[in-house]
Scaffold this motif. Structure first.
Motif: not given
Ligand code: URA
Length: 434
Positions: A253-260, A293-307
């Motif tokens: 879980i810790i590694e997954a959250v860091k990945a997000l 690919h761009e869409m995935v990068k964007d949701v990670i970099e914007s923090g939306k995936a973590l949210d």
């Protein structure tokens, strides 16, 4: 209809009709066909195979042997992701919030760990308060409210598969392509999905050790999908070493959250992006791989995936302060470095042994009633083609079981093959079949 005639037909390499397959599944499920006759038929299928039509009919007969989850009131598009299992596989926990953050509904049921492979449901439960045992109504409501729910299944999905799988295990008939393909697909179809992406793991930590056989299995599952009106895409991934750098529930879980948060190990990144791209393409949200690919990068970099992950955890009763501050996860009593037996280059990791070591430490279970220690596991410090010296740890053991430490150290040391040569490392994503 008569089961002896059906066995004789398959023994003589003849094709079974849909009615014969349905008869076998329904009569075996209800106990009217004994195990010895079912075993004879399964062995005949193992030896003589099944064509695509027979395999699709077997899949649907097994899917229809129990409850079928109807998610049509949630969305027209129900995409499921399945992994054939491995060691340290935390991809679902990273991938699904990314997908949900893109507005693609995620209604996913996951299993618990057994033997050397872990289970997503156990990993999620290591977040204090997270409830994987929601009712189907709550599950659907969560998907409607926030676009994602990850639970474990309370339904009786494809019970015929469970019975046949257990039988196959006792008669040496697990490794048959039509039997594996129909087994996996029957469960996916019963869980309500109309589009399915399969992470077909291949290597020393997977049940498919051989890439040629894995590709045939993938084509068979894609073929079943075509026959029964489900779109299936398979991503063949390398399981010659654990995925990422952690094995064990809380550690993953810790590694997954860091990945997000954007801090992903290279293999985790490649697998996550590859599966996400296939899902996005299936959903019709992007026209080509580059824009997906761009869409995935964007949701990670914007923090939306973590949210989205925080939203999921909160909705299912989990304490999000652990996600915000990963140091809140308490460590076990013992954290012990594991040193290699010799210096040199890591050419191979017997990944199944790493999985078995994690079970010894308390992170997994040998039978389904065993209790799991969420804090237990292994941090992998060195992977294939890393150069190691005798005084640099290859891994760290995390455990509360003092008396398992020595055995686990030995198991991990034995799983690392260290030589003075470099090996050509296989790519992480080996092939995409659709
Ligand atoms: N996984 C399954 O679900 N079924 C098999 O037959 C093999 C692996």
């Amino acid at each position: 209809m008569n089961i002896v005639n059906i066995i004789e037909k398959k023994r003589d390499k003849k094709e079974l009709t849909k009615e014969e397959i349905e008869y076998f599944i329904s009569e075996y499920s209800s106990g009217n066909i004994p195990d010895y006759q079912a075993a004879a038929l399964i062995m005949a299928i193992y030896l003589n195979g099944m064509n695509r039509r027979e395999t699709a009919d077997l899949t649907m007969a097994m899917a229809n042997s129990g409850e079928i989850l109807d998610l049509s009131d949630v969305s027209d598009l129900i995409i499921d992701k399945h992994s054939t299992g491995g060691v340290g596989d935390k991809i679902t926990i990273i991938l699904m919030p990314i997908i949900a953050a893109l507005g693609i509904p995620v209604a996913k049921m996951s299993g618990r760990g057994l033997g050397f492979t872990g289970g997503t449901a156990d990993k999620l439960e290591s977040i204090p308060g997270y409830n994987v045992d929601l009712s189907i109504d709550e599950f659907k409501q969560n998907v409607k409210d926030i676009g994602i729910s990850l639970i474990t299944s309370s339904l009786n999905l494809a019970p015929a598969d469970k019975k046949i799988y257990a039988l196959r295990d006792t008669i040496g008939c697990v490794s048959s392509i039509p039997l594996i393909a129909s087994s996996i697909m029957s469960k996916k179809i019963a869980s309500g999905s109309n589009k399915i992406v399969i992470d077909l793991t291949c290597g020393s930590g997977a049940f498919m050790k051989n890439i040629v056989k894995a590709a045939i299995l993938a084509r068979t599952m894609v073929g079943i999908g075509k026959s029964v009106g489900r779109e299936v895409r398979c991503v063949l991934t390398n399981m010659d070493e654990p995925v990422g750098y952690s094995v064990g529930n809380q550690l993953e879980i810790i590694e997954a959250v860091k990945a997000l948060k954007g801090d992903m190990a290279k293999d985790v990144e490649e697998i996550t992006y590859s599966l996400a791209i296939q899902i996005i393409l299936m959903s019709g949200k992007a026209k080509d791989e580059q824009s997906a690919h761009e869409m995935v990068k964007d949701v990670i970099e914007s923090g939306k995936a973590l949210d989205k992950f925080r939203e999921l955890v909160k909705k299912q009763g989990g304490d999000i302060s652990y996600i915000d501050d990963l140091s809140k996860f308490e460590e076990p009593k013992y954290i012990v470095p594991v040193f290699p037996k010799r210096g040199g280059n890591i050419v191979k990791i017997k990944t199944e042994k790493i999985g078995r070591a994690s079970v010894l430490l308390g992170a997994g279970r040998n039978n389904k009633d065993e209790k799991i220690d969420f804090q237990a596991g292994i941090i992998i410090n060195k992977k294939i083609n890393d150069i190691v010296k005798k005084d640099i740890p290859i891994a760290y053991i995390y455990t509360n079981r003092e008396n398992s430490i020595d055995e686990a150290i030995k198991e991990i040391q034995d799983s690392y093959v260290i030589l003075n040569i470099k090996r050509i490392k296989r790519r992480t994503v080996l092939q995409i079949i659709n």
